[in-house]
Scaffold this motif. Sequence first.
Motif, mmCIF file in Angstrom:
data_model
loop_
_atom_site.group_PDB
_atom_site.id
_atom_site.type_symbol
_atom_site.label_atom_id
_atom_site.label_comp_id
_atom_site.label_asym_id
_atom_site.label_seq_id
_atom_site.Cartn_x
_atom_site.Cartn_y
_atom_site.Cartn_z
ATOM 1 N N ALA A 48 -44.461 -56.176 23.805
ATOM 2 C CA ALA A 48 -43.946 -57.533 23.620
ATOM 3 C C ALA A 48 -42.524 -57.517 23.078
ATOM 4 O O ALA A 48 -41.687 -58.344 23.462
ATOM 5 C CB ALA A 48 -44.860 -58.304 22.669
ATOM 6 N N THR A 49 -42.236 -56.552 22.206
ATOM 7 C CA THR A 49 -40.879 -56.432 21.663
ATOM 8 C C THR A 49 -39.895 -56.015 22.749
ATOM 9 O O THR A 49 -38.739 -56.471 22.761
ATOM 10 C CB THR A 49 -40.859 -55.413 20.507
ATOM 11 N N TRP A 55 -32.523 -53.310 25.339
ATOM 12 C CA TRP A 55 -32.592 -51.940 24.867
ATOM 13 C C TRP A 55 -31.579 -51.671 23.753
ATOM 14 O O TRP A 55 -31.817 -50.848 22.864
ATOM 15 C CB TRP A 55 -32.369 -50.976 26.023
ATOM 16 N N SER A 56 -30.451 -52.357 23.778
ATOM 17 C CA SER A 56 -29.429 -52.152 22.750
ATOM 18 C C SER A 56 -29.961 -52.476 21.354
ATOM 19 O O SER A 56 -29.497 -51.907 20.355
ATOM 20 C CB SER A 56 -28.202 -53.015 23.040
ATOM 21 N N VAL A 57 -30.935 -53.381 21.270
ATOM 22 C CA VAL A 57 -31.560 -53.716 19.990
ATOM 23 C C VAL A 57 -32.728 -52.781 19.707
ATOM 24 O O VAL A 57 -32.907 -52.304 18.587
ATOM 25 C CB VAL A 57 -32.032 -55.188 19.977
ATOM 26 N N ILE A 58 -33.532 -52.497 20.743
ATOM 27 C CA ILE A 58 -34.718 -51.653 20.574
ATOM 28 C C ILE A 58 -34.338 -50.277 20.023
ATOM 29 O O ILE A 58 -35.005 -49.737 19.133
ATOM 30 C CB ILE A 58 -35.470 -51.492 21.906
ATOM 31 N N LYS A 59 -33.254 -49.709 20.535
ATOM 32 C CA LYS A 59 -32.878 -48.347 20.127
ATOM 33 C C LYS A 59 -32.390 -48.287 18.682
ATOM 34 O O LYS A 59 -32.274 -47.196 18.119
ATOM 35 C CB LYS A 59 -31.807 -47.790 21.060
ATOM 36 N N GLU A 60 -32.111 -49.444 18.069
ATOM 37 C CA GLU A 60 -31.663 -49.475 16.683
ATOM 38 C C GLU A 60 -32.815 -49.647 15.699
ATOM 39 O O GLU A 60 -32.598 -49.610 14.476
ATOM 40 C CB GLU A 60 -30.658 -50.620 16.476
ATOM 41 N N ALA A 150 -36.189 -58.346 15.334
ATOM 42 C CA ALA A 150 -37.175 -57.564 16.086
ATOM 43 C C ALA A 150 -38.391 -57.253 15.214
ATOM 44 O O ALA A 150 -39.540 -57.318 15.671
ATOM 45 C CB ALA A 150 -36.542 -56.275 16.603
ATOM 46 N N PHE A 151 -38.166 -56.926 13.951
ATOM 47 C CA PHE A 151 -39.285 -56.665 13.039
ATOM 48 C C PHE A 151 -40.084 -57.949 12.791
ATOM 49 O O PHE A 151 -41.313 -57.903 12.666
ATOM 50 C CB PHE A 151 -38.782 -56.091 11.722
#
Length: 256
Positions: A48-49, A55-60, A150-151
């Motif tokens: 869901a995230t 991806w630029s946010v997920i990888k952080e 994201a969290f």
Amino acid sequence: MEKMDKMTIIGLVAILLTILYVLAVGNILHMLFNPLALVIVYGGTFSATLIAYPWSVIKEIVPSLRILLFPSKHSDKDMEDKIDYLASLAEKARRDGIETLSGDIPKMEDKFLVHGIQMLVDGLEHDVIKDNLGREIFYTRHNQQKVSGAFRTMATVAPIFGLLGTLMGIVEMLRNLSNPASMGAAMSNAVTATFYGIFSANVFIPIATKLTDHSERDIISKEMIAEGIMSIQQGDVPLILRKKLTAFIMAHIRQK
């Protein structure tokens, strides 16, 4: 050497010990590990995230956990030290010229400060430097808010996937009413999935709050450095620079 955030470590250890103690006293500690519940809750939450953020946010997300444990130095004392350093740069620039600050750049650890001083040394105009630093602060705030968001998203969807796992367990239990052994396993899946979902939400939310607090402190620090760089370019004496930047310490105290 980076200093570990003791409060974060104490909080994480305390919550784990609390949960383990309650499970052990209730004699249900053996039910804590359930592969099917893990897959539905954490697999669903991560999926869901991925849908919600690029991806630029997920990888952080993972690197942000390092910030959580080893936060940057943004205490009142650290900010006072930065003001002292900027005041020394202002004095040197007035005495020997702004171009001489190029020799201090290799010794600077703050990349934002390096960027600003380099623009001063290159002789860029006031408005250009101000706009560049302002945009960098804006994008830093935007990216940090995305990661903490994201969290919060994970904290929102984890209990929902836990509920989904519970419903799937109940359905499986109803399909095997004639088999008590299968009913017990299905109920175990259902209860454990709910536990994973609620437990995860109560971990993700404090992480998001901590990252937001760090982001606000980081932005105040960057704004203070940007104001100091502008003051150096304008040729302010160290006393005037200190008076301008002291206001950021007061803002930092109010933010706390």
